[in-house]
Design a protein around this motif. Structure first.
Motif, PDB file in Angstrom:
ATOM      1  N   GLN A  89       3.755  16.638   6.682  1.00 54.01           N
ATOM      2  CA  GLN A  89       3.987  17.543   8.087  1.00 54.01           C
ATOM      3  C   GLN A  89       4.654  19.166   8.242  1.00 54.01           C
ATOM      4  O   GLN A  89       4.942  19.869   7.598  1.00 54.01           O
ATOM      5  CB  GLN A  89       5.691  17.005   8.063  1.00 54.01           C
ATOM      6  CG  GLN A  89       6.468  17.499   9.734  1.00 54.01           C
ATOM      7  CD  GLN A  89       7.772  16.545   9.807  1.00 54.01           C
ATOM      8  OE1 GLN A  89       7.704  15.902   9.113  1.00 54.01           O
ATOM      9  NE2 GLN A  89       8.713  16.789  11.233  1.00 54.01           N
ATOM     10  N   PRO A 146       4.743  14.533  11.796  1.00 48.77           N
ATOM     11  CA  PRO A 146       3.833  13.638  10.383  1.00 48.77           C
ATOM     12  C   PRO A 146       2.617  13.444  10.412  1.00 48.77           C
ATOM     13  O   PRO A 146       2.027  13.311  12.108  1.00 48.77           O
ATOM     14  CB  PRO A 146       4.308  12.532   9.733  1.00 48.77           C
ATOM     15  CG  PRO A 146       5.706  12.753  11.006  1.00 48.77           C
ATOM     16  CD  PRO A 146       5.643  13.616  11.959  1.00 48.77           C
ATOM     17  N   PRO A 148       4.765   0.124   2.531  1.00 49.87           N
ATOM     18  CA  PRO A 148       6.094  -0.920   3.277  1.00 49.87           C
ATOM     19  C   PRO A 148       5.981  -1.602   1.847  1.00 49.87           C
ATOM     20  O   PRO A 148       4.768  -1.873   1.174  1.00 49.87           O
ATOM     21  CB  PRO A 148       4.653  -1.637   4.485  1.00 49.87           C
ATOM     22  CG  PRO A 148       3.225  -1.491   3.862  1.00 49.87           C
ATOM     23  CD  PRO A 148       3.417   0.029   3.045  1.00 49.87           C
ATOM     24  N   PHE A 199       9.669   5.756   4.327  1.00 53.52           N
ATOM     25  CA  PHE A 199       9.128   6.664   4.274  1.00 53.52           C
ATOM     26  C   PHE A 199      10.400   7.121   2.452  1.00 53.52           C
ATOM     27  O   PHE A 199      11.408   7.782   2.860  1.00 53.52           O
ATOM     28  CB  PHE A 199       9.485   7.861   5.227  1.00 53.52           C
ATOM     29  CG  PHE A 199       8.279   8.485   5.780  1.00 53.52           C
ATOM     30  CD1 PHE A 199       7.864   7.077   6.448  1.00 53.52           C
ATOM     31  CD2 PHE A 199       7.261   8.832   6.433  1.00 53.52           C
ATOM     32  CE1 PHE A 199       7.273   7.043   7.936  1.00 53.52           C
ATOM     33  CE2 PHE A 199       5.925   8.278   7.109  1.00 53.52           C
ATOM     34  CZ  PHE A 199       6.343   8.388   7.755  1.00 53.52           C
ATOM     35  N   GLY A 200       9.851   8.273   1.800  1.00 54.79           N
ATOM     36  CA  GLY A 200      10.573   9.026   1.172  1.00 54.79           C
ATOM     37  C   GLY A 200      11.218  10.260   1.561  1.00 54.79           C
ATOM     38  O   GLY A 200      11.093  10.833   3.622  1.00 54.79           O
ATOM     39  N   ALA A 201      11.666  11.320   0.834  1.00 58.25           N
ATOM     40  CA  ALA A 201      12.471  12.306   1.513  1.00 58.25           C
ATOM     41  C   ALA A 201      11.509  13.529   1.986  1.00 58.25           C
ATOM     42  O   ALA A 201      11.828  14.179   2.242  1.00 58.25           O
ATOM     43  CB  ALA A 201      13.682  12.491   0.845  1.00 58.25           C
ATOM     44  N   PHE A 243       4.811  13.356   2.799  1.00 56.95           N
ATOM     45  CA  PHE A 243       5.836  12.585   2.835  1.00 56.95           C
ATOM     46  C   PHE A 243       4.629  11.277   2.219  1.00 56.95           C
ATOM     47  O   PHE A 243       3.816  11.165   2.555  1.00 56.95           O
ATOM     48  CB  PHE A 243       6.128  11.992   4.045  1.00 56.95           C
ATOM     49  CG  PHE A 243       7.579  13.130   4.830  1.00 56.95           C
ATOM     50  CD1 PHE A 243       7.090  13.957   5.358  1.00 56.95           C
ATOM     51  CD2 PHE A 243       8.819  12.721   4.177  1.00 56.95           C
ATOM     52  CE1 PHE A 243       8.048  14.883   5.836  1.00 56.95           C
ATOM     53  CE2 PHE A 243       9.686  13.026   4.956  1.00 56.95           C
ATOM     54  CZ  PHE A 243       9.298  14.401   5.778  1.00 56.95           C
ATOM     55  N   ASN A 298       0.592  -1.276   0.137  1.00 51.03           N
ATOM     56  CA  ASN A 298      -0.034   0.302  -0.012  1.00 51.03           C
ATOM     57  C   ASN A 298       0.805   1.332   0.304  1.00 51.03           C
ATOM     58  O   ASN A 298       2.265   1.149   0.473  1.00 51.03           O
ATOM     59  CB  ASN A 298      -1.067   0.086   1.402  1.00 51.03           C
ATOM     60  CG  ASN A 298       0.057   0.214   2.267  1.00 51.03           C
ATOM     61  OD1 ASN A 298      -0.237   1.158   3.115  1.00 51.03           O
ATOM     62  ND2 ASN A 298       0.382  -0.432   3.028  1.00 51.03           N
ATOM     63  N   GLN A 350       1.442   4.956   1.837  1.00 60.41           N
ATOM     64  CA  GLN A 350       0.723   6.318   2.805  1.00 60.41           C
ATOM     65  C   GLN A 350       1.126   7.228   2.669  1.00 60.41           C
ATOM     66  O   GLN A 350       2.515   7.686   2.058  1.00 60.41           O
ATOM     67  CB  GLN A 350       0.426   5.822   3.892  1.00 60.41           C
ATOM     68  CG  GLN A 350       0.099   4.680   4.337  1.00 60.41           C
ATOM     69  CD  GLN A 350       0.199   3.567   5.646  1.00 60.41           C
ATOM     70  OE1 GLN A 350       0.329   4.587   6.362  1.00 60.41           O
ATOM     71  NE2 GLN A 350      -0.008   2.487   6.196  1.00 60.41           N
ATOM     72  N   TYR A 407       1.601  11.520   4.232  1.00 57.29           N
ATOM     73  CA  TYR A 407       1.679  12.086   5.064  1.00 57.29           C
ATOM     74  C   TYR A 407       1.620  13.717   4.999  1.00 57.29           C
ATOM     75  O   TYR A 407       2.877  13.954   4.226  1.00 57.29           O
ATOM     76  CB  TYR A 407       2.645  11.661   6.385  1.00 57.29           C
ATOM     77  CG  TYR A 407       2.111  10.022   6.523  1.00 57.29           C
ATOM     78  CD1 TYR A 407       2.962   9.046   6.405  1.00 57.29           C
ATOM     79  CD2 TYR A 407       1.573  10.565   8.338  1.00 57.29           C
ATOM     80  CE1 TYR A 407       2.373   8.146   6.964  1.00 57.29           C
ATOM     81  CE2 TYR A 407       1.055   8.939   8.718  1.00 57.29           C
ATOM     82  CZ  TYR A 407       1.524   8.036   8.393  1.00 57.29           C
ATOM     83  OH  TYR A 407       1.203   6.817   8.485  1.00 57.29           O
ATOM     84  N   LYS A 427       7.892  -3.175   7.456  1.00 53.85           N
ATOM     85  CA  LYS A 427       7.950  -1.678   8.296  1.00 53.85           C
ATOM     86  C   LYS A 427       7.462  -0.737   7.136  1.00 53.85           C
ATOM     87  O   LYS A 427       7.833  -0.698   5.877  1.00 53.85           O
ATOM     88  CB  LYS A 427       9.773  -1.891   8.396  1.00 53.85           C
ATOM     89  CG  LYS A 427      10.163  -0.864   8.585  1.00 53.85           C
ATOM     90  CD  LYS A 427      11.468  -0.406   8.397  1.00 53.85           C
ATOM     91  CE  LYS A 427      12.536  -1.260   7.612  1.00 53.85           C
ATOM     92  NZ  LYS A 427      14.075  -1.713   7.803  1.00 53.85           N
ATOM     93  N   LEU A 428       7.362   0.247   7.382  1.00 54.60           N
ATOM     94  CA  LEU A 428       6.676   1.883   6.050  1.00 54.60           C
ATOM     95  C   LEU A 428       8.274   2.851   6.159  1.00 54.60           C
ATOM     96  O   LEU A 428       8.866   2.903   6.846  1.00 54.60           O
ATOM     97  CB  LEU A 428       6.341   2.862   6.963  1.00 54.60           C
ATOM     98  CG  LEU A 428       4.762   2.793   6.797  1.00 54.60           C
ATOM     99  CD1 LEU A 428       4.225   4.109   8.028  1.00 54.60           C
ATOM    100  CD2 LEU A 428       4.169   2.849   5.816  1.00 54.60           C
ATOM    101  N   PHE A 442      -1.125  11.558   9.344  1.00 51.62           N
ATOM    102  CA  PHE A 442      -1.742  10.812   7.899  1.00 51.62           C
ATOM    103  C   PHE A 442      -2.824  11.624   7.244  1.00 51.62           C
ATOM    104  O   PHE A 442      -3.328  12.139   7.607  1.00 51.62           O
ATOM    105  CB  PHE A 442      -2.348   9.556   9.267  1.00 51.62           C
ATOM    106  CG  PHE A 442      -2.788   8.688   8.151  1.00 51.62           C
ATOM    107  CD1 PHE A 442      -4.634   8.545   7.964  1.00 51.62           C
ATOM    108  CD2 PHE A 442      -2.612   6.937   7.437  1.00 51.62           C
ATOM    109  CE1 PHE A 442      -4.794   7.591   6.735  1.00 51.62           C
ATOM    110  CE2 PHE A 442      -2.781   6.380   6.443  1.00 51.62           C
ATOM    111  CZ  PHE A 442      -3.906   6.921   6.563  1.00 51.62           C
TER     112      PHE A 442
END
Lengths: 111, 115
Positions: free
Chosen positions: A37, A43, A92, A101-103, A88, A31, A33, A35, A98-99, A45
């Motif tokens: 910030q 962050p 997973p 994250f991109g930068a 962001f 999936n 997701q 976020y 584990k998620l 959701f």
């Protein structure tokens, strides 16, 4: 290991202009997701996409998940100053929990 | 509903000193995460707990970092000794369960500066 890349790193738009950020994963995701910030914040959701080719809308925000489940995009129509922040994507891998994250893409809006 | 609580919010220490962070997740959330967010980067998972057991600690620098969640609720993350490159925001997050589809709720973070 899995890598998640986002482009652009930074975008400065005039209020009322549209904005798009793109997310690409090196592996197939179960999936994606998104976020947000805010400056100095944590962050929060926004949304989750699960199905191949899925498109979801939240008011002026449109989220897409690619057919191959390796990329995604977030499009904001007619940006407002409240849209300022870093967006962001995170996902997973299909085989894990584990998620990653991109930068992030930093959005600044000029009024 | 109360959110994820973290303390302290800010900490300044010298290199080689020790520091500990505390997190209280949302009530009823079985899964707790500690992330490290370096300026200009996305959060990086350090450790994930399901109740009081460790699910993933593959990116935790175990020579200096440790974490525990003894009673399956609160958690502490410790760094001993700290290095300059540990300067970052340490985010705690929680979710109802450990599956990949769970929304994560983040706390305000602890900003650590190592001098």
């Amino acid at each position: 290991g899995q890598q998640v890349m986002q482009i652009p790193q930074y975008q400065h738009v005039q209020e009322g202009e549209d904005f798009t950020t793109y997310c690409n994963s090196s592996t197939t995701l179960s999936n994606i997701q998104w976020y947000k910030q805010r400056p100095g914040g944590h962050p929060v959701f926004l949304i989750q996409l699960v199905k191949s080719g899925e498109v979801k809308k939240q008011k002026r925000l449109t989220f897409q998940f690619g057919e191959a489940k390796k990329n995604s995009s977030l499009h904001i129509t007619a940006t407002q100053t409240t849209d300022v922040g870093t967006y962001f994507c995170a996902g997973p891998p299909r085989s894990g929990n584990k998620l990653v994250f991109g930068a992030g893409t930093i959005l600044r809006v000029k009024s | 509903e109360a959110g994820v609580a973290q303390s302290p919010r800010y900490k300044i220490i010298e290199k080689r000193q020790s520091v500990a962070f505390w997190c209280n997740p949302i009530s009823g959330h079985a899964t707790l995460y500690w992330y490290q967010q370096i300026l200009g980067q996305g959060p990086k998972l350090l450790i994930q707990f399901q109740n009081n057991g460790v699910v993933d600690d593959s990116q935790l620098p175990k020579d200096r970092f440790s974490a525990e969640r003894l009673k399956g609720v609160d958690s502490t993350l410790k760094i001993q000794p700290a290095k300059l490159e540990d300067s970052a925001v340490y985010l705690c997050a929680s979710s109802l369960d450990t599956g990949p589809h769970n929304e994560q709720f983040f706390g305000p973070g602890t900003r650590l500066t190592v001098l």
